[in-house]
Write a protein that holds these residues in place. Sequence first.
Motif, PDB file in Angstrom:
ATOM      1  N   LEU A   4       0.882  -1.145  -0.085  1.00 16.98           N
ATOM      2  CA  LEU A   4       0.045  -0.193   0.133  1.00 16.98           C
ATOM      3  C   LEU A   4       1.271   0.751   0.102  1.00 16.98           C
ATOM      4  N   GLU A   5       1.866   1.115   1.029  1.00 19.06           N
ATOM      5  CA  GLU A   5       2.867   1.969   0.818  1.00 19.06           C
ATOM      6  C   GLU A   5       3.586   3.280  -0.983  1.00 19.06           C
ATOM      7  N   THR A   6       3.701   1.955  -1.460  1.00 17.29           N
ATOM      8  CA  THR A   6       4.323   1.524  -2.596  1.00 17.29           C
ATOM      9  C   THR A   6       3.466   2.621  -3.412  1.00 17.29           C
ATOM     10  N   GLU A   7       1.826   2.414  -3.319  1.00 10.87           N
ATOM     11  CA  GLU A   7       1.275   3.009  -4.057  1.00 10.87           C
ATOM     12  C   GLU A   7       0.858   3.934  -4.565  1.00 10.87           C
ATOM     13  N   ILE A   8       0.518   4.587  -3.021  1.00 12.77           N
ATOM     14  CA  ILE A   8       0.364   5.901  -2.296  1.00 12.77           C
ATOM     15  C   ILE A   8       1.511   6.463  -2.725  1.00 12.77           C
ATOM     16  N   GLU A   9       2.774   6.152  -2.272  1.00 13.12           N
ATOM     17  CA  GLU A   9       3.906   7.341  -3.133  1.00 13.12           C
ATOM     18  C   GLU A   9       4.196   7.671  -4.324  1.00 13.12           C
ATOM     19  N   ALA A  12       0.757  11.361  -8.200  1.00 17.08           N
ATOM     20  CA  ALA A  12       1.208  12.414  -8.931  1.00 17.08           C
ATOM     21  C   ALA A  12       1.339  13.298  -7.920  1.00 17.08           C
ATOM     22  N   GLU A  13       1.578  13.855  -8.539  1.00 17.60           N
ATOM     23  CA  GLU A  13       1.736  15.764  -7.031  1.00 17.60           C
ATOM     24  C   GLU A  13       0.716  16.819  -7.521  1.00 17.60           C
TER      25      GLU A  13
END
Length: 212
Positions: A4-9, A12-13
């Motif tokens: 999940l952390e990778t998906e959130i990171e 895009a800005e």
Amino acid sequence: MESLETEIERVAEPVVYVIDDDKHMRDALLDLFLVTHRQASAYASGSEFLAAVDTTGPGCIVIDLRMPGETGLDVQSRLISTGSRMPVIFLTAHADVAASVRAMKAGACDFLTKPFVAHDLLAAVENAIRMDGERRKLEAERDHVEALAHTLTPREQQVMFGVVSGLMNKQVAYELGISEMTVKLHRMSVMRKMHSRSLADLVRKVEKLRKN
């Protein structure tokens, strides 16, 4: 499967999208947002914006209420019809109570009257982007849990829902007509596949599924 952390990171800005038929206003707003280190782009009409932008992306919209042809409220309606949930902030040179009520009922984040104080607009934008980010995080968490749940077999799903409802292993076994040992094995598999280290964590994840 990515964490999940990778998906959130990978999100895009956020971008601030300005929609105003007045070029001087568009340029002034772009300068304001760029000075405050916010990505921004501007469009002369709602149609131009909708044709160029993926409205499912992160960010918010700052739009003039009264524009020739398609008004800001019209653009808001079109966004809603496409399923976009991007926050909208309205700007208007005329205090229009009826329009502001309609805009807010349709989900607008804020409604500012021109001439506005730059600080007020920046605060409204920051609030809109924060709200959008929180919504996206919750949706990402829900999608992640759904993806994990889809890896479970039908029997594992039955065991999972029995366990999180507060039933003991032997009660789940009785309800499903299987042995307690089989329930224990399915439960271990559920915990592994759902990436849960505790029953409390599994309960939280199942609650996300039920809120969908």
